[in-house]
Design an enzyme around this catalytic site. Sequence first.
Site, short mmCIF file in Angstrom:
data_model
loop_
_atom_site.label_atom_id
_atom_site.label_comp_id
_atom_site.label_asym_id
_atom_site.label_seq_id
_atom_site.Cartn_x
_atom_site.Cartn_y
_atom_site.Cartn_z
N ARG A 188 -16.54 -10.04 5.91
CA ARG A 188 -16.30 -10.49 7.29
C ARG A 188 -16.94 -9.55 8.30
NH1 ARG A 188 -11.02 -13.89 9.22
NH2 ARG A 188 -12.07 -14.87 10.94
N GLU A 199 -16.38 -12.82 12.96
CA GLU A 199 -15.92 -11.58 12.33
C GLU A 199 -15.40 -10.54 13.30
OE1 GLU A 199 -19.65 -12.02 9.27
OE2 GLU A 199 -19.75 -10.71 10.98
N GLN A 244 -21.97 -19.06 -0.60
CA GLN A 244 -22.17 -19.12 0.85
C GLN A 244 -23.65 -19.31 1.19
OE1 GLN A 244 -18.98 -15.55 1.11
NE2 GLN A 244 -20.08 -15.83 3.01
#
Length: 796
Positions: free
Chosen positions: A370, A741, A223
């Site tokens: 998240r 999120e 990521q």
Amino acid sequence: MSQALDEIKIGGLGASRRRVEDDRFIRGKGNYTDDITLPGMLHMEILRSPLAHARITSIDASRAWNIPGVHLVLTGDMMATRNLAWMPTLSYDTQAVLATDKVRFQGQEVACVVADDPYIAKDACEAIEVEYEPLPVIVNPTQAVADGAPVIRDDKENQPDNVIYNWEVGDKAGTDRAFEQADVVSRLRLHYPRSHPSPIECCGSIADFNRATSKLTVYMTTQAPHIIRAAVALVAELPEHMIRIVSPDIGGGFGNKVPVYPGYVCSILASILLERPVKWIEDKSGNLISTGFARDIYLDGEMALRKDGKILAVRMHADADHGAFFSDAQPSKFKIGLLHSTFACYDVPVAHLTARGTYSNKAPGGVAYRCSFRVTEAMFFQERMVAAAAADLRMDPAEFRRINFVRDEQFPHRTPFGFLLDSGQYGKCLEVGLKAIGYDDFRHQQAEARKRGKLLGLGISTMTEPLGAGNSREYDILGIKMFDSAELKIHMTGKAILRTGAKTQGQGHETTWAQIVAHELGLPAEDVTVEEGDTDTAPFGMGTYASRSTPVAGAAVSMVARKIRAKARKLAAHLLEVSEEDIEWELGRFYVRSAPDRGVTIQECALAAYSNMPDGMEPGLQNTAYYDPPNLTWPFAVYLVTVEVDQETGVWDVHNIVAVDDCGVRINPMIVEGQIMGGLTEAYAMANMQFITFDAEGNCVGSNYMDYLLPTAWETPGFELHSEVVTPSPHHPIGAKGVGECAAVGGPAAFVNAVLDAIADTGVRNIDMPLLPDRVWEAITYHHDVSGAPPVRSDD
Ligand code: CDP
């Protein structure tokens, strides 16, 4: 006469544009790491420890070396000769790449094999003989700090015990004074269990070292490609410009793909040693047992209250179990992430928080699953505590929140832990939610149902989340400041390519970033290609996690487009033969103020940048913007859930879910809704069914998809989403706040509060997640709180 374009028609801000990336995904044409095959590529598999804590007395790999098709067997000792047996973590700790002295968690990497195919490599792993001498095991913070506890990190100097840090924030003396004034003190202790992000695609890498060019290319599931490039440069001591990290399509990240894993490092070393590409693709068990866990935190707190419901102060302590290595990826200044965002949306005059981190014999934990670095834990405790406090005061929980919310006129609002909330309309969100769920009617139905022995419950949860780290003054990772970037090139025909330092993993950046360009420049979104994830082409960025993309990279997209517009204005003045001051802008077009019919489009300006620029102007139309946000953005949400609990079995069913999310200006309302639905699905799963824990021997119980259930469309309840409250962020260029999120952060407490509301007559204050039927049944039957903290019996 205005000729402004219709922004929605060109796919600008507010358009529910279909996701452009879905075209290739739906056709099965996505390009994931495992889809990549390079000439001469070999395959790597990892041998993992079956024990949670044991001294390694010997490793014999001779049988593995003799298997035809095996090219390399790597062990910790071999790594040590290259100073690679240990690597630094993103939290200033060290982590074993391959174990040398001891194994410290079940599933730890002990050796790896590179072979012609993955099956040979797997067989060869099984042929490696490792002798272990078992050691006592620690699976929770109480055991970690007990007298005589074995020291897990005896590899470290100055580490006499299992404590990683003690951290505190807030005003202790002021909080103590406020507690002395309290009419009522409400208390709560709970355990937020370990959970696992569990993306559909596991982690993996293909390292390709080319001896001829000295260039190392790594295709991998990360990521944050630029951070990985820096880490590889430092750990492997390779020159940074000779490293290219490519993060192709990612099948879900959720924080699981931020840390640096041993498999990445081993595949890189293997490729350098063998001078051939080496692919490592983790299997599902490997992913579930050994990679970035989240949460696992014990939260203990009390709230000082006035009789009329006003919160006077909050005191909290967190015991965080980090596993064997402290490898959280979070801003370095904050040892326990942004846990101190807790109670931010309430007007709490004074507060004090202490946190202690400890090692245990578990895989490293603490990833921002998240969430913006421990915000999930912060909001869960907050909303569970608020529900408990309202119950202690015998006050309606909605009214209690109403009384204590930060009011609209208080923004920007400084929290007792030092955050500055940018904007919000908390009371309004709550009212929309209460109306949608039919709050008053529900309370009547609930009372009626109780008379008939039927248990109905309603849970409320709110959340505000600090999204968009930096600013660079306060937020850094290992000294690298947190900001982000965008580079925009407008070709001569008015088509464009945009690159950012973020990395989409399913959030739809390829769609939404083009919408921001459309909004700023009036170029149709379909004329803008978006690319992310290749460190050779993308500008430097900190990557995508903690819903920071829209607040930071998205803002950079606006800013770079504005730089382009500023140059295009000069080109327009030249083309229209007037001075710049006489020019006005409307979407997609400059025109002469005194003669609105005389104008040029942004596409005409682009052509002029290559064919008809004024004397002295640098040709071309491209630019880069680095955006260092002045503050975090603070979205807000209210989630309401109604449930029915069966008192004979403890099974609970969801009746309704209402979500009211205020994430400021929505770039793409359809994508935002998708993000909220995904978050609510994960929240439901955490509250209801995801059970992964540890027994007294440190065995990871539930590390399979029979126990750790991923909800499908079949189990997942329906959602009613509300978008009518929009409070733009005052400092974001287009007023957007992060959203990815929010529902996963705020959702879990709504489910738990609903079940506890249904069984309120029992006096039970807490059942730890997941609220499995046997736990709920135990609470109903024995009228006591139910803990889910490890160790558990392995037959649970
Ligand atoms: O950092 P990450 O992409 O995970 O999260 P985000 O910034 O909250 O964005 C998730 C997705 O929702 C992206 O495609 C955003 O552009 C989109 N979004 C939006 O359309 N409007 C907002 N106000 C926030 C996000």
